[in-house]
Write an enzyme that holds these catalytic residues in place. Structure first.
Site, mmCIF file in Angstrom:
data_model
loop_
_atom_site.group_PDB
_atom_site.id
_atom_site.type_symbol
_atom_site.label_atom_id
_atom_site.label_comp_id
_atom_site.label_asym_id
_atom_site.label_seq_id
_atom_site.Cartn_x
_atom_site.Cartn_y
_atom_site.Cartn_z
ATOM 1 N N ARG A 280 -36.208 20.735 -6.592
ATOM 2 C CA ARG A 280 -36.161 21.689 -6.795
ATOM 3 C C ARG A 280 -35.186 22.638 -7.976
ATOM 4 N NH1 ARG A 280 -37.800 23.803 -1.599
ATOM 5 N NH2 ARG A 280 -39.807 23.244 -1.217
ATOM 6 N N LYS B 86 -37.435 24.534 -23.520
ATOM 7 C CA LYS B 86 -38.257 23.992 -22.743
ATOM 8 C C LYS B 86 -38.453 22.579 -22.770
ATOM 9 C CE LYS B 86 -41.085 27.006 -25.315
ATOM 10 N NZ LYS B 86 -42.570 27.215 -26.650
ATOM 11 N N GLU C 216 -38.782 20.402 -38.776
ATOM 12 C CA GLU C 216 -38.299 21.700 -37.484
ATOM 13 C C GLU C 216 -37.476 22.535 -38.755
ATOM 14 O OE1 GLU C 216 -40.058 22.539 -35.170
ATOM 15 O OE2 GLU C 216 -40.437 20.721 -34.043
ATOM 16 N N LYS D 126 -32.324 29.269 -34.295
ATOM 17 C CA LYS D 126 -33.183 29.226 -32.640
ATOM 18 C C LYS D 126 -32.656 30.451 -31.904
ATOM 19 C CE LYS D 126 -35.895 26.333 -29.404
ATOM 20 N NZ LYS D 126 -36.321 24.521 -29.053
ATOM 21 N N GLU E 84 -42.452 35.587 -23.205
ATOM 22 C CA GLU E 84 -43.298 36.453 -22.790
ATOM 23 C C GLU E 84 -43.254 37.679 -23.298
ATOM 24 O OE1 GLU E 84 -41.654 35.775 -17.836
ATOM 25 O OE2 GLU E 84 -40.871 37.154 -19.325
ATOM 26 N N ARG F 189 -40.838 35.024 -29.241
ATOM 27 C CA ARG F 189 -40.188 33.625 -29.469
ATOM 28 C C ARG F 189 -41.641 32.781 -29.727
ATOM 29 N NH1 ARG F 189 -37.501 29.520 -24.628
ATOM 30 N NH2 ARG F 189 -37.683 27.798 -25.592
ATOM 31 N N ASN G 153 -43.273 28.441 -32.919
ATOM 32 C CA ASN G 153 -44.389 27.904 -32.562
ATOM 33 C C ASN G 153 -45.798 27.221 -34.021
ATOM 34 O OD1 ASN G 153 -47.254 25.962 -30.426
ATOM 35 N ND2 ASN G 153 -45.130 27.717 -29.668
ATOM 36 N N HIS H 89 -47.452 24.344 -34.798
ATOM 37 C CA HIS H 89 -47.620 23.879 -33.676
ATOM 38 C C HIS H 89 -48.485 23.562 -33.444
ATOM 39 C CE1 HIS H 89 -43.339 23.144 -33.962
ATOM 40 N NE2 HIS H 89 -42.806 22.792 -33.042
ATOM 41 N N HIS I 67 -49.784 19.565 -32.619
ATOM 42 C CA HIS I 67 -50.087 19.529 -31.606
ATOM 43 C C HIS I 67 -51.730 19.091 -31.298
ATOM 44 C CE1 HIS I 67 -46.813 22.406 -29.192
ATOM 45 N NE2 HIS I 67 -46.314 21.045 -30.022
ATOM 46 N N HIS J 14 -43.890 13.621 -34.079
ATOM 47 C CA HIS J 14 -44.102 15.760 -33.545
ATOM 48 C C HIS J 14 -43.590 15.745 -35.447
ATOM 49 C CE1 HIS J 14 -43.648 18.763 -32.173
ATOM 50 N NE2 HIS J 14 -42.627 19.181 -32.460
#
Lengths: 334, 334
Positions: free
Chosen positions: B102, B124, B166, B203, B214, B218, B222, B225, B229, B242
């Site tokens: 954990r 991430k 990036e 960044k 949230e 952030r 993306n 992406h 992706h 990538h």
């Protein structure tokens, strides 16, 4: 709270429409229909995934199965994963919720006494590696835990005892009065509503002070678990239920405490008596070699730099984390 | 900072002696010896696990392999898992660190430009499901990130370009001046020290305001992406790097922005020119059906209740999250 009210209750949480119910064959057969219907009626679009029941399936393959179902169910980051069943289902669904898309909301609908009094609260989720129980996992607090006590009516006696092990644990480590109460009630039939309520109060009072087990407080909830987990791991997960292993583990830890002069033999005997009356083992099975047990115990999450740390009671109602107990003495107890 | 100083640097973090270095065959061959020696000299007892290189192996089996090595290495909850390599190694090792027992401490030693400017910071971690990239994961901030710029000297040109995608992204979404600087430098050779430093500043400034993605802040990281992706997923992970997929994705997103009247064609052309000069694709490959691409895009983590959300630039230096772009228009751009 009734399972049939699940949808109505969850409507106000702001979850996305698509949602996934994770269950196993036992709980699913009895309750999935009710829960899915209730969710649909509340405007959700629920899918379900049914796992094989039992600790033997608390592994990475079951987690992968949930991920696959989550994609098929069209979950997004605001979609809830809902665990319907016992501790294994809750631990797996919780881990999947903690990690699918790096975290989606998690809801627990525990249907066993063990899950109600222990695993459904506190936020510990995870799965077993062949080398040790719960060695992979995440902390993931559920957004809601709905307890329908009527599900306990269908629970076999062995599984009631399974849950009672954790209940008795709370008495030993932190509430002598509750332990007295359990001693009085043993044999005349448990008042499960009262027992569930008090157990949750006790567990929550510890968890809220040390959610991520960083301060040494939460570790006392591990009483009986270092021995117990080793027993579960060596048995290959399944034949011995978690509560049974914890009961044997508590008996071993109490025996060790007596041997170290930390607790009286009388207090230890009270614990063993109550375990027996609750239909639980009160001694550690001798079928494994002490050296083997110790080896698995050393993989415990409380170990630091190769030093085992154990939760040992000093009397009924109090326990503490002790490190540096000589391996020789542990071997003798085993 | 030199990789040979790893042990000396990590000595002061209070980690347990046993530690696990996660690397892949490429980075391991070049640098594992140096790192392990440095750790040993500082009093650690390091083990290493070497993964197959490439995005194709960023899956649950590699995670399971790391768990197994972690048990064998005798890690405890204060033992660090150390990622040595590019983004794939970092994402996998980070996920394992987030979930083994954990959560154990995590350290990043990025050896590619992409990992230095992007994946090694921000926390991430995760792995791919066959249905979509990074669909399982966890947030796990590293306790330390050690960057040895000399590792870039051995990096093939294609992998320098991979990281530059990036870097260019940061310019487009939040720093017009940095973009101007990159335009000026393109062709005369990058000053990688300066570029890494500025990229990390940019960044970090976003991540620190919205660590768990949230608040909608952030998500602008993306940019490129969602398209990118989908391209990686449909290619089966690996053949397209990538950064290459992100470059094509940025070109597609800019094209969409122009079509929606959100950005001028001139600004979009500047982006495409810079991508080309950096050795990156500046258009989305036509080998997949638009409907297929859209289907995979809808599994993106930004999607809510079936509504795709895209990061679209409004000019060089500014981008925002836009939802409700008609699928028809997206299909035309593809």
């Amino acid at each position: 709270m009734k399972l049939a009210e699940t949808g109505r209750f969850l409507k106000n949480f702001g979850f996305s429409r698509n949602t996934l119910v994770v269950t196993d064959k036992n709980a699913g057969r009895l309750y999935a229909g009710t829960v899915l219907k209730s969710l649909r009626r509340a405007g959700f679009n629920p899918s379900a995934v049914t796992l094989e029941p039992g600790e033997k399936h608390k592994n990475i393959s079951s987690v992968a199965k949930i991920y696959g179902s989550a994609v098929k169910a069209g979950l997004d980051r605001k979609s809830a994963i809902i665990a319907l069943g016992g501790g294994v289902v809750g631990d797996l669904a919780g881990f999947a919720a903690a990690t699918f898309m790096r975290g989606v909301p998690f809801v627990q609908l525990p249907t066993t006494l063990l899950a109600m009094v222990d695993s459904s609260v506190g936020g510990k989720t995870g799965f077993d590696l062949k080398e040790g129980k719960n060695l992979a996992g995440a902390f993931c607090q559920p957004k809601a835990v709905l307890i329908d006590l009527s599900t306990l009516k269908t629970l076999p006696a062995r599984h009631v005892a399974n849950g009672m092990a954790e209940v008795i644990k709370y008495g030993v480590i932190m509430d002598a009065e509750f332990f007295d109460y359990l001693e009085k009630k043993a044999g005349e039939g448990w008042d499960l509503e009262k027992i569930v309520f008090r157990s949750l109060e006790l567990k929550a009072s510890v968890v809220e002070k040390d959610e991520f087990e960083e301060k040494g407080l939460r570790e006392i909830l591990n009483f009986g678990h270092t021995f117990g987990h080793a027993c579960e791991t060596l048995s290959g997960y399944g034949p011995v239920l978690h509560g049974e292993a914890v009961a044997a583990g508590m008996a071993a830890a109490a025996g060790l405490s007596v041997k170290l002069g930390r607790m009286t033999a009388g207090e230890s005997a009270r614990l063993k008596n109550l375990l027996k009356k609750a239909g639980l083992p009160a001694e550690f099975k001798k079928k494994f070699k002490p050296s083997e047990i110790l080896k698995v115990m050393l993989r415990d999450k409380k170990t630091r730099n190769g030093r085992l740390r154990l939760v040992l009671p000093s009397r009924i109602g109090k326990a503490e984390v002790v490190s540096g107990v000589p391996e020789k003495i542990i071997r003798e107890v085993l």
